[in-house]
Design a protein around this motif. Sequence first.
Motif, PDB file in Angstrom:
ATOM      1  N   GLY A  19       0.884  -1.081   0.087  1.00  0.00           N
ATOM      2  CA  GLY A  19       0.123   0.048   0.031  1.00  0.00           C
ATOM      3  C   GLY A  19       0.777   1.252   0.071  1.00  0.00           C
ATOM      4  N   LEU A  20       2.087   1.021   0.279  1.00  0.00           N
ATOM      5  CA  LEU A  20       3.021   2.401   0.568  1.00  0.00           C
ATOM      6  C   LEU A  20       3.895   2.631  -0.523  1.00  0.00           C
ATOM      7  CD1 LEU A  20       4.147   4.639   2.144  1.00  0.00           C
ATOM      8  CD2 LEU A  20       5.487   3.144   3.259  1.00  0.00           C
ATOM      9  N   ALA A  21       4.216   1.340  -1.138  1.00  0.00           N
ATOM     10  CA  ALA A  21       5.213   1.293  -2.219  1.00  0.00           C
ATOM     11  C   ALA A  21       5.011   1.805  -3.625  1.00  0.00           C
ATOM     12  CB  ALA A  21       5.856  -0.135  -2.275  1.00  0.00           C
ATOM     13  N   HIS A  22       4.797   3.279  -3.653  1.00  0.00           N
ATOM     14  CA  HIS A  22       4.421   3.807  -4.673  1.00  0.00           C
ATOM     15  C   HIS A  22       5.074   5.226  -4.652  1.00  0.00           C
ATOM     16  CE1 HIS A  22       2.441   6.389  -7.681  1.00  0.00           C
ATOM     17  NE2 HIS A  22       1.990   5.446  -8.158  1.00  0.00           N
ATOM     18  N   PRO A  23       5.843   5.549  -5.701  1.00  0.00           N
ATOM     19  CA  PRO A  23       6.823   6.830  -5.693  1.00  0.00           C
ATOM     20  C   PRO A  23       6.200   8.029  -5.016  1.00  0.00           C
ATOM     21  CG  PRO A  23       7.352   5.529  -7.538  1.00  0.00           C
ATOM     22  CD  PRO A  23       6.158   4.935  -7.195  1.00  0.00           C
ATOM     23  N   LEU A  24       4.912   8.223  -5.552  1.00  0.00           N
ATOM     24  CA  LEU A  24       4.091   9.400  -4.997  1.00  0.00           C
ATOM     25  C   LEU A  24       3.571   9.400  -3.925  1.00  0.00           C
ATOM     26  CD1 LEU A  24       3.111  12.463  -5.452  1.00  0.00           C
ATOM     27  CD2 LEU A  24       0.956  11.260  -6.695  1.00  0.00           C
ATOM     28  N   ARG A  25       3.249   8.140  -3.176  1.00  0.00           N
ATOM     29  CA  ARG A  25       2.706   7.965  -2.241  1.00  0.00           C
ATOM     30  C   ARG A  25       3.987   8.232  -0.961  1.00  0.00           C
ATOM     31  NH1 ARG A  25      -1.118   2.574  -3.033  1.00  0.00           N
ATOM     32  NH2 ARG A  25      -2.167   3.595  -4.666  1.00  0.00           N
ATOM     33  N   LEU A  26       5.005   7.688  -1.197  1.00  0.00           N
ATOM     34  CA  LEU A  26       6.304   7.931  -0.509  1.00  0.00           C
ATOM     35  C   LEU A  26       6.761   9.288  -0.812  1.00  0.00           C
ATOM     36  CD1 LEU A  26       8.193   4.751  -1.669  1.00  0.00           C
ATOM     37  CD2 LEU A  26       7.391   5.180   0.586  1.00  0.00           C
ATOM     38  N   LEU A  28       4.613  11.901  -0.971  1.00  0.00           N
ATOM     39  CA  LEU A  28       3.491  12.529  -0.097  1.00  0.00           C
ATOM     40  C   LEU A  28       3.760  12.396   1.300  1.00  0.00           C
ATOM     41  CD1 LEU A  28       0.453  11.579  -1.983  1.00  0.00           C
ATOM     42  CD2 LEU A  28       1.317  13.772  -1.589  1.00  0.00           C
ATOM     43  N   ARG A  29       4.133  11.300   1.661  1.00  0.00           N
ATOM     44  CA  ARG A  29       4.382  10.736   3.439  1.00  0.00           C
ATOM     45  C   ARG A  29       5.665  11.669   3.556  1.00  0.00           C
ATOM     46  NH1 ARG A  29       7.435   7.712   5.931  1.00  0.00           N
ATOM     47  NH2 ARG A  29       6.887   7.127   8.003  1.00  0.00           N
ATOM     48  N   ARG A  30       6.553  11.688   2.860  1.00  0.00           N
ATOM     49  CA  ARG A  30       7.793  12.404   3.390  1.00  0.00           C
ATOM     50  C   ARG A  30       7.606  13.896   3.276  1.00  0.00           C
ATOM     51  NH1 ARG A  30      10.649  10.919  -1.161  1.00  0.00           N
ATOM     52  NH2 ARG A  30      11.157   8.871  -0.325  1.00  0.00           N
ATOM     53  N   ALA A  31       6.772  14.406   2.320  1.00  0.00           N
ATOM     54  CA  ALA A  31       6.422  15.845   2.460  1.00  0.00           C
ATOM     55  C   ALA A  31       5.633  16.143   3.943  1.00  0.00           C
ATOM     56  CB  ALA A  31       5.587  16.439   1.249  1.00  0.00           C
ATOM     57  N   LEU A  32       4.824  15.186   4.146  1.00  0.00           N
ATOM     58  CA  LEU A  32       3.911  15.790   5.450  1.00  0.00           C
ATOM     59  C   LEU A  32       4.771  15.615   6.560  1.00  0.00           C
ATOM     60  CD1 LEU A  32       0.646  13.703   4.486  1.00  0.00           C
ATOM     61  CD2 LEU A  32       1.044  16.185   4.695  1.00  0.00           C
ATOM     62  N   ARG A  33       5.923  14.486   6.425  1.00  0.00           N
ATOM     63  CA  ARG A  33       6.837  14.301   7.799  1.00  0.00           C
ATOM     64  C   ARG A  33       7.547  15.471   7.981  1.00  0.00           C
ATOM     65  NH1 ARG A  33      10.447   9.658   7.750  1.00  0.00           N
ATOM     66  NH2 ARG A  33      10.798  10.370   9.676  1.00  0.00           N
ATOM     67  N   LEU A  34       8.028  16.138   6.537  1.00  0.00           N
ATOM     68  CA  LEU A  34       8.980  17.201   6.789  1.00  0.00           C
ATOM     69  C   LEU A  34       8.436  18.715   7.104  1.00  0.00           C
ATOM     70  CD1 LEU A  34      11.547  16.313   3.951  1.00  0.00           C
ATOM     71  CD2 LEU A  34      11.976  16.226   6.662  1.00  0.00           C
ATOM     72  N   SER A  41      -4.282  19.879  -2.427  1.00  0.00           N
ATOM     73  CA  SER A  41      -3.813  20.852  -3.166  1.00  0.00           C
ATOM     74  C   SER A  41      -2.469  21.504  -3.107  1.00  0.00           C
ATOM     75  CB  SER A  41      -5.005  22.218  -3.263  1.00  0.00           C
ATOM     76  OG  SER A  41      -5.971  21.583  -3.703  1.00  0.00           O
ATOM     77  N   MET A  42      -2.107  21.731  -1.610  1.00  0.00           N
ATOM     78  CA  MET A  42      -0.865  22.136  -1.164  1.00  0.00           C
ATOM     79  C   MET A  42       0.446  21.185  -1.496  1.00  0.00           C
ATOM     80  SD  MET A  42      -1.821  23.550   2.278  1.00  0.00           S
ATOM     81  CE  MET A  42      -0.311  24.175   3.063  1.00  0.00           C
ATOM     82  N   LEU A  43       0.000  19.930  -1.377  1.00  0.00           N
ATOM     83  CA  LEU A  43       0.898  18.971  -1.614  1.00  0.00           C
ATOM     84  C   LEU A  43       1.208  18.825  -3.118  1.00  0.00           C
ATOM     85  CD1 LEU A  43      -0.130  16.285   0.865  1.00  0.00           C
ATOM     86  CD2 LEU A  43       2.147  17.488   0.714  1.00  0.00           C
ATOM     87  N   ALA A  44      -0.008  19.091  -3.947  1.00  0.00           N
ATOM     88  CA  ALA A  44       0.266  19.067  -5.646  1.00  0.00           C
ATOM     89  C   ALA A  44       1.005  19.989  -5.959  1.00  0.00           C
ATOM     90  CB  ALA A  44      -1.141  19.225  -6.041  1.00  0.00           C
ATOM     91  N   GLU A  45       0.693  21.172  -5.439  1.00  0.00           N
ATOM     92  CA  GLU A  45       1.637  22.459  -5.745  1.00  0.00           C
ATOM     93  C   GLU A  45       3.245  22.147  -5.490  1.00  0.00           C
ATOM     94  OE1 GLU A  45       2.051  27.074  -5.014  1.00  0.00           O
ATOM     95  OE2 GLU A  45       0.227  26.119  -4.909  1.00  0.00           O
ATOM     96  N   LEU A  47       4.747  19.367  -5.112  1.00  0.00           N
ATOM     97  CA  LEU A  47       5.378  18.262  -5.648  1.00  0.00           C
ATOM     98  C   LEU A  47       5.475  18.286  -7.115  1.00  0.00           C
ATOM     99  CD1 LEU A  47       4.354  15.464  -3.073  1.00  0.00           C
ATOM    100  CD2 LEU A  47       6.412  16.569  -3.125  1.00  0.00           C
ATOM    101  N   GLY A  48       4.652  19.416  -7.816  1.00  0.00           N
ATOM    102  CA  GLY A  48       4.500  19.551  -9.104  1.00  0.00           C
ATOM    103  C   GLY A  48       3.788  18.279  -9.440  1.00  0.00           C
ATOM    104  N   GLU A  49       2.514  18.127  -9.085  1.00  0.00           N
ATOM    105  CA  GLU A  49       1.633  16.990  -9.335  1.00  0.00           C
ATOM    106  C   GLU A  49       0.181  17.686  -9.505  1.00  0.00           C
ATOM    107  OE1 GLU A  49       2.007  13.774 -10.027  1.00  0.00           O
ATOM    108  OE2 GLU A  49       4.189  13.689  -9.434  1.00  0.00           O
ATOM    109  N   SER A  50      -0.816  16.976  -9.993  1.00  0.00           N
ATOM    110  CA  SER A  50      -2.249  17.311  -9.922  1.00  0.00           C
ATOM    111  C   SER A  50      -2.942  17.078  -8.713  1.00  0.00           C
ATOM    112  CB  SER A  50      -2.939  16.582 -11.161  1.00  0.00           C
ATOM    113  OG  SER A  50      -3.049  15.459 -10.822  1.00  0.00           O
ATOM    114  N   SER A  51      -3.751  17.941  -8.368  1.00  0.00           N
ATOM    115  CA  SER A  51      -4.297  17.652  -7.086  1.00  0.00           C
ATOM    116  C   SER A  51      -5.302  16.369  -6.866  1.00  0.00           C
ATOM    117  CB  SER A  51      -5.336  19.038  -6.743  1.00  0.00           C
ATOM    118  OG  SER A  51      -6.352  19.283  -7.432  1.00  0.00           O
TER     119      SER A  51
END
Length: 191
Positions: A19-26, A28-34, A41-45, A47-51
């Motif tokens: 469930g975790l092993a996907h580059p974007l999921r990893l 996202l989790r890293r961004a929330l930790r840091l 939307s904030m995470l999309a901006e 990480l340069g991804e779509s919301s």
Amino acid sequence: MDEPEKPKTRQLDARSLRGLAHPLRLELRRALRLHGPATASMLAERLGESSGATSYHLRQLAAHGFVTDAPERGKGRERWWRVVDDGISFDEGLVPDADPATRGALDVLMHEAVANHAREMTTFVATRHDWLPAWSSQSTDLSDYTLRLTPTEAAELIAKMHALIDSYRGREEPDATAVRIHTHAFPISTD
């Protein structure tokens, strides 16, 4: 002095690993930790991804218990997310797992971790002059060592390094900044 609080580490099993092993999921989790709680939307901006993509993958992370709502941050329909744990580890039984999906998921997890460490170190090297003079060569480290150890000795060394790092958790000095510590311990062929 109070003893520092032990970090809450999530032990991965085969299901949660997949469930975790996907580059974007990893990521996202890293961004929330840091950076702390955020919206899709904030995470999309950041990480340069779509919301839509970040929203979908955040829901997948939530389904596996890696992130949860942060309702104290939201206003109206705004949905904020926060990470649940301080770190992850995996059951040693996953290494020799015969299931190709589990082996593939572990490979993704490990390759993404190594790639992230390399990105962080490369970013620091490229921006090191911005940190001077306070963060000189005395307060940063890019060392490597080669020791001759048994697997038992390596496990002992790793445990001692983790205990030392944990002893610095929870300190709130006024001039402190976030510092990333990477540890790598693995056997190499010397032939």
